[in-house]
Design a protein around this motif. Structure first.
Motif, PDB file in Angstrom:
ATOM      1  N   ASP A  56       8.615  -1.437 -12.480  1.00 45.45           N
ATOM      2  CA  ASP A  56       8.924  -0.988 -11.042  1.00 45.45           C
ATOM      3  C   ASP A  56       8.074   0.027 -10.748  1.00 45.45           C
ATOM      4  O   ASP A  56       7.668   0.164  -9.694  1.00 45.45           O
ATOM      5  CB  ASP A  56      10.261  -0.376 -11.290  1.00 45.45           C
ATOM      6  CG  ASP A  56      11.383  -1.220 -11.458  1.00 45.45           C
ATOM      7  OD1 ASP A  56      11.389  -2.423 -10.735  1.00 45.45           O
ATOM      8  OD2 ASP A  56      12.487  -0.721 -11.676  1.00 45.45           O
ATOM      9  N   GLU A  57       7.255   0.616 -12.120  1.00 44.00           N
ATOM     10  CA  GLU A  57       6.316   1.611 -11.593  1.00 44.00           C
ATOM     11  C   GLU A  57       5.073   1.081 -11.137  1.00 44.00           C
ATOM     12  O   GLU A  57       4.394   1.542 -10.210  1.00 44.00           O
ATOM     13  CB  GLU A  57       5.873   2.463 -13.034  1.00 44.00           C
ATOM     14  CG  GLU A  57       4.678   3.383 -12.640  1.00 44.00           C
ATOM     15  CD  GLU A  57       4.388   4.093 -14.187  1.00 44.00           C
ATOM     16  OE1 GLU A  57       3.268   4.857 -14.057  1.00 44.00           O
ATOM     17  OE2 GLU A  57       4.935   3.911 -15.257  1.00 44.00           O
ATOM     18  N   ARG A  60       5.730   0.305  -7.354  1.00 36.53           N
ATOM     19  CA  ARG A  60       5.561   1.627  -6.729  1.00 36.53           C
ATOM     20  C   ARG A  60       4.158   1.892  -6.328  1.00 36.53           C
ATOM     21  O   ARG A  60       3.851   2.324  -5.315  1.00 36.53           O
ATOM     22  CB  ARG A  60       6.393   2.520  -7.513  1.00 36.53           C
ATOM     23  CG  ARG A  60       6.344   3.938  -6.652  1.00 36.53           C
ATOM     24  CD  ARG A  60       6.981   5.015  -7.670  1.00 36.53           C
ATOM     25  NE  ARG A  60       6.453   5.407  -8.908  1.00 36.53           N
ATOM     26  CZ  ARG A  60       5.122   5.818  -9.186  1.00 36.53           C
ATOM     27  NH1 ARG A  60       4.401   6.269  -8.110  1.00 36.53           N
ATOM     28  NH2 ARG A  60       4.714   5.730 -10.611  1.00 36.53           N
ATOM     29  N   LYS A  61       3.489   1.798  -7.478  1.00 41.02           N
ATOM     30  CA  LYS A  61       1.862   2.332  -7.624  1.00 41.02           C
ATOM     31  C   LYS A  61       1.087   1.460  -6.477  1.00 41.02           C
ATOM     32  O   LYS A  61       0.324   2.086  -5.833  1.00 41.02           O
ATOM     33  CB  LYS A  61       1.164   2.412  -8.652  1.00 41.02           C
ATOM     34  CG  LYS A  61       1.741   3.574  -9.709  1.00 41.02           C
ATOM     35  CD  LYS A  61       1.265   3.426 -11.050  1.00 41.02           C
ATOM     36  CE  LYS A  61      -0.100   3.582 -11.234  1.00 41.02           C
ATOM     37  NZ  LYS A  61      -0.716   3.633 -12.527  1.00 41.02           N
ATOM     38  N   SER A  62       1.699   0.322  -6.343  1.00 40.82           N
ATOM     39  CA  SER A  62       0.998  -0.928  -5.644  1.00 40.82           C
ATOM     40  C   SER A  62       1.343  -0.340  -4.132  1.00 40.82           C
ATOM     41  O   SER A  62       0.469  -0.487  -3.222  1.00 40.82           O
ATOM     42  CB  SER A  62       1.424  -2.053  -5.771  1.00 40.82           C
ATOM     43  OG  SER A  62       0.929  -2.718  -6.911  1.00 40.82           O
ATOM     44  N   ALA A  63       2.659  -0.173  -3.737  1.00 46.17           N
ATOM     45  CA  ALA A  63       3.045   0.309  -2.472  1.00 46.17           C
ATOM     46  C   ALA A  63       2.251   1.629  -1.936  1.00 46.17           C
ATOM     47  O   ALA A  63       1.723   1.653  -1.001  1.00 46.17           O
ATOM     48  CB  ALA A  63       4.419   0.368  -2.291  1.00 46.17           C
ATOM     49  N   HIS A  70       3.328  -7.503  -3.776  1.00 46.94           N
ATOM     50  CA  HIS A  70       3.056  -7.536  -5.083  1.00 46.94           C
ATOM     51  C   HIS A  70       3.424  -8.814  -5.584  1.00 46.94           C
ATOM     52  O   HIS A  70       4.676  -9.087  -5.572  1.00 46.94           O
ATOM     53  CB  HIS A  70       3.732  -6.151  -5.482  1.00 46.94           C
ATOM     54  CG  HIS A  70       3.400  -6.044  -6.964  1.00 46.94           C
ATOM     55  ND1 HIS A  70       2.664  -4.862  -7.389  1.00 46.94           N
ATOM     56  CD2 HIS A  70       3.926  -6.602  -8.057  1.00 46.94           C
ATOM     57  CE1 HIS A  70       2.695  -4.818  -8.686  1.00 46.94           C
ATOM     58  NE2 HIS A  70       3.271  -5.885  -9.191  1.00 46.94           N
ATOM     59  N   LEU A  71       2.517  -9.523  -5.956  1.00 51.56           N
ATOM     60  CA  LEU A  71       2.988 -10.931  -6.778  1.00 51.56           C
ATOM     61  C   LEU A  71       2.814 -10.828  -8.191  1.00 51.56           C
ATOM     62  O   LEU A  71       1.643 -10.407  -8.385  1.00 51.56           O
ATOM     63  CB  LEU A  71       2.034 -12.148  -5.941  1.00 51.56           C
ATOM     64  CG  LEU A  71       2.460 -12.234  -4.511  1.00 51.56           C
ATOM     65  CD1 LEU A  71       1.572 -13.321  -4.135  1.00 51.56           C
ATOM     66  CD2 LEU A  71       3.879 -12.381  -3.979  1.00 51.56           C
ATOM     67  N   LEU A  72       3.630 -11.487  -8.989  1.00 46.95           N
ATOM     68  CA  LEU A  72       3.479 -11.469 -10.282  1.00 46.95           C
ATOM     69  C   LEU A  72       2.558 -12.871 -10.642  1.00 46.95           C
ATOM     70  O   LEU A  72       3.119 -14.047 -10.123  1.00 46.95           O
ATOM     71  CB  LEU A  72       4.627 -11.447 -11.122  1.00 46.95           C
ATOM     72  CG  LEU A  72       5.241 -10.079 -10.912  1.00 46.95           C
ATOM     73  CD1 LEU A  72       6.678  -9.941 -11.593  1.00 46.95           C
ATOM     74  CD2 LEU A  72       4.283  -8.746 -11.660  1.00 46.95           C
ATOM     75  N   LYS A  73       1.961 -13.043 -11.466  1.00 43.67           N
ATOM     76  CA  LYS A  73       1.341 -13.941 -12.068  1.00 43.67           C
ATOM     77  C   LYS A  73       2.092 -14.838 -13.018  1.00 43.67           C
ATOM     78  O   LYS A  73       2.845 -14.097 -13.825  1.00 43.67           O
ATOM     79  CB  LYS A  73      -0.059 -13.804 -13.024  1.00 43.67           C
ATOM     80  CG  LYS A  73      -1.159 -13.312 -12.237  1.00 43.67           C
ATOM     81  CD  LYS A  73      -2.546 -13.006 -12.985  1.00 43.67           C
ATOM     82  CE  LYS A  73      -3.265 -12.066 -12.472  1.00 43.67           C
ATOM     83  NZ  LYS A  73      -4.478 -11.657 -13.302  1.00 43.67           N
ATOM     84  N   PRO A  74       2.281 -16.133 -13.226  1.00 47.79           N
ATOM     85  CA  PRO A  74       1.564 -17.098 -12.236  1.00 47.79           C
ATOM     86  C   PRO A  74       2.275 -17.122 -10.779  1.00 47.79           C
ATOM     87  O   PRO A  74       3.578 -17.049 -11.019  1.00 47.79           O
ATOM     88  CB  PRO A  74       1.382 -18.448 -13.131  1.00 47.79           C
ATOM     89  CG  PRO A  74       3.017 -18.234 -13.737  1.00 47.79           C
ATOM     90  CD  PRO A  74       3.009 -16.828 -14.095  1.00 47.79           C
TER      91      PRO A  74
END
Length: 94
Positions: A56-57, A60-63, A70-74
């Motif tokens: 979540d952090e 939040r930092k991405s926003a 914000h996409l998670l690999k893969p």
């Protein structure tokens, strides 16, 4: 592979979309995103964090850094295609 090079490439090519990792050497993805957002010619560029950081952090930092998504690999090809078809004002997290 390097945040400084990523920023230079964004400045020189004015892309519509940037897929950016967070864990980059030189400048991390958050710093690169802030620098891109500070460039007048790149203000409308869609920024997509493509990362292994899924807390979540991290989201939040991405926003806060100015990422649109914000996409998670893969990430599946279908997710990328959907994102590219979506307006940049769409949802933040996929």
């Amino acid at each position: 592979h390097d945040g400084i090079v990523a920023l230079e490439k964004a400045k020189s090519s004015s892309p519509d979309v940037v897929f950016l990792d967070i864990g980059l050497p030189g400048m991390d993805g958050y710093q690169v995103a802030r620098a891109i957002r500070a460039e007048a010619g790149l203000a409308q560029t869609m920024l997509v964090a493509l990362t292994g950081y899924g807390t979540d952090e991290a989201k939040r930092k991405s926003a806060e850094a100015g990422f649109n998504h914000h996409l998670l690999k893969p990430v599946s090809l279908e997710t990328v295609e959907s994102l590219l078809l979506m307006d940049s004002s769409g949802s933040f997290e996929a």
